[in-house]
Write an enzyme that holds these catalytic residues in place. Structure first.
Site, mmCIF file in Angstrom:
data_model
loop_
_atom_site.group_PDB
_atom_site.id
_atom_site.type_symbol
_atom_site.label_atom_id
_atom_site.label_comp_id
_atom_site.label_asym_id
_atom_site.label_seq_id
_atom_site.Cartn_x
_atom_site.Cartn_y
_atom_site.Cartn_z
ATOM 1 N N HIS A 79 23.287 28.334 86.137
ATOM 2 C CA HIS A 79 24.228 28.798 85.452
ATOM 3 C C HIS A 79 23.964 30.548 85.203
ATOM 4 C CE1 HIS A 79 24.700 31.149 81.165
ATOM 5 N NE2 HIS A 79 25.200 30.125 80.785
ATOM 6 N N GLU A 82 26.280 30.494 88.190
ATOM 7 C CA GLU A 82 28.131 30.057 87.295
ATOM 8 C C GLU A 82 29.117 32.257 86.358
ATOM 9 O OE1 GLU A 82 29.441 29.276 82.874
ATOM 10 O OE2 GLU A 82 28.210 27.592 83.642
ATOM 11 N N HIS A 83 28.171 32.354 85.804
ATOM 12 C CA HIS A 83 28.249 33.831 85.117
ATOM 13 C C HIS A 83 28.998 34.596 86.429
ATOM 14 C CE1 HIS A 83 26.973 33.517 80.226
ATOM 15 N NE2 HIS A 83 27.030 32.229 81.223
ATOM 16 N N GLU A 159 23.151 35.089 75.229
ATOM 17 C CA GLU A 159 23.798 33.352 75.539
ATOM 18 C C GLU A 159 21.994 32.102 74.766
ATOM 19 O OE1 GLU A 159 25.642 30.309 77.757
ATOM 20 O OE2 GLU A 159 25.330 31.847 78.644
#
Length: 459
Positions: A79, A82-83, A159
């Site tokens: 993840h 991904e950012h 997040e």
């Protein structure tokens, strides 16, 4: 209507070396709904579905990597990466990436799951070349600078905090841990504060290099497109980045395995000062490749998939004990989960759990009625079609099917498989799945006496 065909063509260079192989996987009517796959040298696959009657296109790139591919110390790396792919390449800054798509009124985003990652853009058909160039550049040319890693760390920690502040979301992570423990599938996709703080740019770069080679990637596009043009543009973008490779490497196949979940009677309670208690009562389910998954889908729909479902009627309509109550399935390559979620006032949590447990036990022992099963089949068929009414949903189906099953199934085939489910098949699945001893995950402000009684729900 579409039909399956196995026609394939191979393009060759002047030296006779195979450079691409194109297959028509599903043949549509007048071109609409035709699905094609081209495999390029280096193992990169391009899968498209043509819809001449729309004016939009959704273009995506899927990576065969998810949080289950992480070691404990790398939890959250997929993840995080991904950012970072949005943070800039040699050709574009982070602002350039977002501004390019914004300037044509498009949408761009990404998501990370436990077994795959997807990056996509939705644009007008005329702007498809731009979308391909931008998304391919992100996937092949990300810089992953240490400065960007440190800057994005704060975003990801926020997040995680946002998820922690939403117990209705957080309880699903807790349920995965309850059922699967401290394993790759049981750990959260976002990672933890400790693992995110410990990740460094060099470690993320190594993860990127390992999991983003062409054999691990599937390019998908759905909308008003020409397959050959998409292949040409994708190939040009990957070759320009030196990311395609000149050998005929084989694409990585779907995941396989036969992992058994043996958890039973486990209870995890996370105390939070919330207005509601959020609960998931669940059992091991089915892998996504299990042939009985169609019957499981019908069972799930009848039990907790809509306003006419048993759980909705018993918990909400008749007794008013919860606003949100539903059941769901999660299928992985080698195992699966079935869960019943409800959000209710803390002092009513045991009443809700007792009703849910009784309904599961009754359906396991006696099965659903024929009327319930036929209604669920109709509901599932309708929702399947309605859920594929836009190019984004079709792109998602193409990518997930290619990565997870290695084949494409037409909508007509899916509807036929659902319609072919028999009441006896649903009852057999119910007896096997719902007859298992459940486990329980709870987030909420239960007092000591209430918490001590949670074991009653799984006894």
């Amino acid at each position: 209507m579409t039909s399956r065909t196995h026609r394939a063509t191979a393009r060759t260079s002047s030296e006779g070396r195979a450079v691409a192989r194109t297959q028509t996987l599903l043949k549509g009517t007048n071109g609409a709904g035709t699905v094609r796959r081209t495999t390029l040298p280096g193992g990169l696959r391009v899968v498209t579905e043509t819809l001449p009657t729309v004016r939009s296109v959704t273009f995506g790139i899927w990576a065969h990597v998810g949080s289950r591919d992480e070691t404990p110390s790398l939890n959250g790396a997929t993840h995080y990466l991904e950012h970072l792919l949005f943070k800039g390449t040699e050709q574009r800054s982070a602002l350039d990436i977002s501004a390019a798509i914004d300037a044509v009124g498009g949408e761009m985003n990404a998501f990370t799951a436990k077994e795959y990652t997807c990056y996509y853009a939705r644009v007008l058909d005329a702007d498809l070349p731009l979308a391909i160039d931008v998304v391919c550049d992100m996937l092949t040319g990300s810089l992953i600078d240490a400065e960007d890693v440190d800057a994005e760390r704060g975003v990801i920690l926020e997040e995680i905090a946002m998820t922690e502040d939403d117990p209705g979301d957080c309880v699903h992570d807790l349920f995965a841990h309850t059922m699967l423990g401290d394993t790759p599938l049981g750990r959260p996709v976002l990672g933890s504060v400790d693992t995110i703080n410990a990740l460094t740019a060099p470690r993320i770069r190594r993860f990127y290099k390992k999991h983003y080679d062409p054999t691990h990637l599937v390019v998908t596009a759905a909308g008003n497109i020409d397959h050959a043009k998409v292949v040409r543009l994708v190939r040009r973008a990957f070759e320009r980045a030196g990311a395609l490779g000149g050998t005929d490497a084989a694409p990585i196949g779907p995941r396989s395995g036969n992992r058994a979940i043996r958890t039973a009677g486990r209870v995890e309670h996370l105390g939070r000062k919330t207005e509601q208690a959020h609960v998931i009562l669940g059992v091991p389910g089915m892998s996504r490749t299990d042939d009985r998954r169609w019957a499981m889908g019908v069972l799930n729909t009848a039990l907790g998939g809509g306003m006419s479902s048993r759980l909705f009627q018993e918990v909400r309509e008749k007794r008013g004990l919860a606003y949100s109550v539903y059941s769901y399935t999660s299928g992985f390559a080698d195992c699966g989960l079935f869960g019943v979620y409800a959000g209710c006032r803390p002092n009513q949590v045991h009443d809700v759990l007792a009703i849910c447990r009784d309904e599961l036990a009754q359906v396991a022992a006696e099965g659903l009625t024929d009327d319930e099963i036929h209604r669920a089949i109709g509901q599932l068929r309708g929702s399947t079609v309605l859920g594929l009414e836009d190019t984004g949903a079709l792109m998602h189906r193409l990518g997930k099917s290619e990565l997870c099953w290695g084949e494409q199934m037409s909508v007509d085939e899916m509807l036929a498989r659902i319609a072919a489910v028999t009441p006896d098949e649903v009852r057999e699945v119910a007896a096997e799945i719902l007859g298992a001893r459940p486990s329980l995950s709870v987030i909420g402000p239960l007092n000591d006496r209430q918490a001590a009684r949670l074991d009653e729900a799984v006894a």
